[in-house]
Write a protein that holds these residues in place. Structure first.
Motif, PDB file in Angstrom:
ATOM      1  N   LYS A 199     -12.814   5.461  -3.600  1.00 25.24           N
ATOM      2  CA  LYS A 199     -12.381   6.250  -2.446  1.00 25.24           C
ATOM      3  C   LYS A 199     -13.459   6.183  -1.386  1.00 25.24           C
ATOM      4  N   SER A 200     -13.061   6.362  -0.121  1.00 24.31           N
ATOM      5  CA  SER A 200     -14.029   6.338   0.970  1.00 24.31           C
ATOM      6  C   SER A 200     -14.909   7.581   0.900  1.00 24.31           C
ATOM      7  N   TYR A 213      -8.209   7.149   2.174  1.00 20.85           N
ATOM      8  CA  TYR A 213      -8.171   5.774   1.681  1.00 20.85           C
ATOM      9  C   TYR A 213      -8.709   5.750   0.251  1.00 20.85           C
ATOM     10  N   ARG A 214      -7.826   5.422  -0.687  1.00 20.71           N
ATOM     11  CA  ARG A 214      -8.205   5.431  -2.093  1.00 20.71           C
ATOM     12  C   ARG A 214      -7.547   4.282  -2.833  1.00 20.71           C
ATOM     13  N   ARG A 223       0.697   7.778   2.717  1.00 21.07           N
ATOM     14  CA  ARG A 223      -0.023   9.007   2.351  1.00 21.07           C
ATOM     15  C   ARG A 223       0.899  10.107   1.853  1.00 21.07           C
ATOM     16  N   GLY A 264      -3.234   4.261   1.899  1.00 19.85           N
ATOM     17  CA  GLY A 264      -3.799   4.465   3.227  1.00 19.85           C
ATOM     18  C   GLY A 264      -4.079   3.191   3.989  1.00 19.85           C
ATOM     19  N   GLY A 265      -3.976   2.033   3.350  1.00 23.42           N
ATOM     20  CA  GLY A 265      -4.213   0.784   4.036  1.00 23.42           C
ATOM     21  C   GLY A 265      -2.935   0.213   4.628  1.00 23.42           C
ATOM     22  N   CYS A 292       0.845  -1.192   0.000  1.00 22.98           N
ATOM     23  CA  CYS A 292       0.000   0.000   0.000  1.00 22.98           C
ATOM     24  C   CYS A 292       0.879   1.241   0.000  1.00 22.98           C
TER      25      CYS A 292
END
Length: 330
Positions: free
Chosen positions: A281-282, A288-289, A268, A314-315, A265
């Motif tokens: 995306k959230s 988180y994308r 950021r 972001g994960g 992952c």
């Protein structure tokens, strides 16, 4: 907490920003959900969602590891199955977080996982079942190995590791990064990923993939595959699969195409690759994308195998390919 999901055959879904976080669902609801899953592969994926879900699943999954020093947790990075996981003869094989093999038989989960490392300070890079037999490729010495399963004196499943050949008899470049193996039309194939960076501190600019097929006559060789024909390959650190694309099409999936999930992952503060587009995306846009990028392979002016890469930001863990039922048969 919001959630996003996507399938390998196209399409996406986004959760409601007011929904209850998945990790906060009551245990009785999680237990009911878990017990409704009949396939071991679904139960393994259930346990991989988060700590709370794994706590519900842990009484039903093999958790001990024979061959692992006491006190060291067993962390699985990739899990594959020798056959339909509803069969008691199915063997579950996995790569651990320290690049060892872990395995157990579905019909006897009480015996726990058995761990097998490699000699010569080598580490596993990838594993795949082909025609019911388990193969692996190693990270450091670059070997093709075969795991031959049998029963030991205690009538427990055991394995013998046999080295088949070195991986220096295929055309490779200085930028080789990672290799995947999988079964395609009954044959073992290797997908080699090469990438170019902006510079040594930033993200990927372009991925190039080359596919080789294992051929064994008087010796092992890896001739290059220039066209996947009516197949698409899905590769990534958590699983790989060849899927046949019918003439009528299958969602947005394309023939002669490699879909890959980046091996980690993005952080950021990482720069995203050039030319990517947002795939998911959230809803609350908390960073988180998932991005995607299409690349075309052109060799000597001839169009080759296409590829589409997916990059999660972001994960913690790389995403996993999930195949709807209509994608299950290859």
């Amino acid at each position: 907490m919001t959630s996003t999901s996507a399938s390998a055959c196209g399409g996406s879904a986004q959760g409601n920003s007011s929904a209850v976080p998945w990790s906060s669902l009551p245990d009785y609801l999680l237990t009911i959900s878990y017990l409704s899953l009949t396939a071991p592969v679904d139960r393994v994926r259930f346990a991989a969602v988060c700590t709370a879900w794994r706590a519900v699943a842990s009484p039903h999954l093999p958790c001990s590891g024979v061959g692992r020093p006491q006190g060291y947790p067993l962390v699985l990075r990739k899990v594959i199955f020798s056959e339909e996981p509803t069969l008691s003869s199915c063997v579950v094989a996995a790569i651990t977080n320290v690049h060892e093999l872990a395995f157990y038989k579905v019909g006897s989960p009480g015996s726990g996982w058995t761990i097998r490392g490699l000699n010569w300070n080598d580490r596993l890079m990838d594993i795949a079942f082909c025609n019911g037999e388990l193969y692996g490729i190693t990270r450091d010495i670059k070997r093709l190995i075969k795991y031959e399963f049998g029963v030991n004196q205690l009538e427990e499943l055991d394995v013998n590791i046999r080295s088949l050949c070195m991986l220096n008899n295929y055309e490779n470049g200085p930028d080789e990064h990672v290799r995947y193996i999988l079964e395609l039309r009954g044959n073992l194939v290797m997908v080699v990923s090469n990438y170019t960076l902006y510079n040594s501190f930033t993200a990927i600019e372009k991925n190039n993939f080359t596919v080789f097929e294992l051929v064994h006559s008087h010796r092992y060789s890896w001739p290059k595959v220039d066209n996947l024909r009516d197949y698409a390959l899905f590769v990534g650190p958590t699983g790989s699969k060849a899927v046949r694309v019918p003439a009528s099409g299958l969602g947005e999936m394309q023939k002669n195409h490699i879909y890959f999930s980046h091996h980690r992952c993005l952080r950021r503060n990482d720069k995203i690759p050039n030319g990517v587009k947002v795939f998911l995306k959230s809803l609350n846009d908390d960073g988180y994308r998932v991005y995607y990028k299409k690349d075309e392979s052109v060799m000597d002016g001839v169009k080759g195998i296409m590829s589409t890469g997916y990059y999660a930001m972001g994960g913690v863990h790389p995403p996993m390919w999930l195949f709807p039922e209509r994608c299950a048969e290859d």
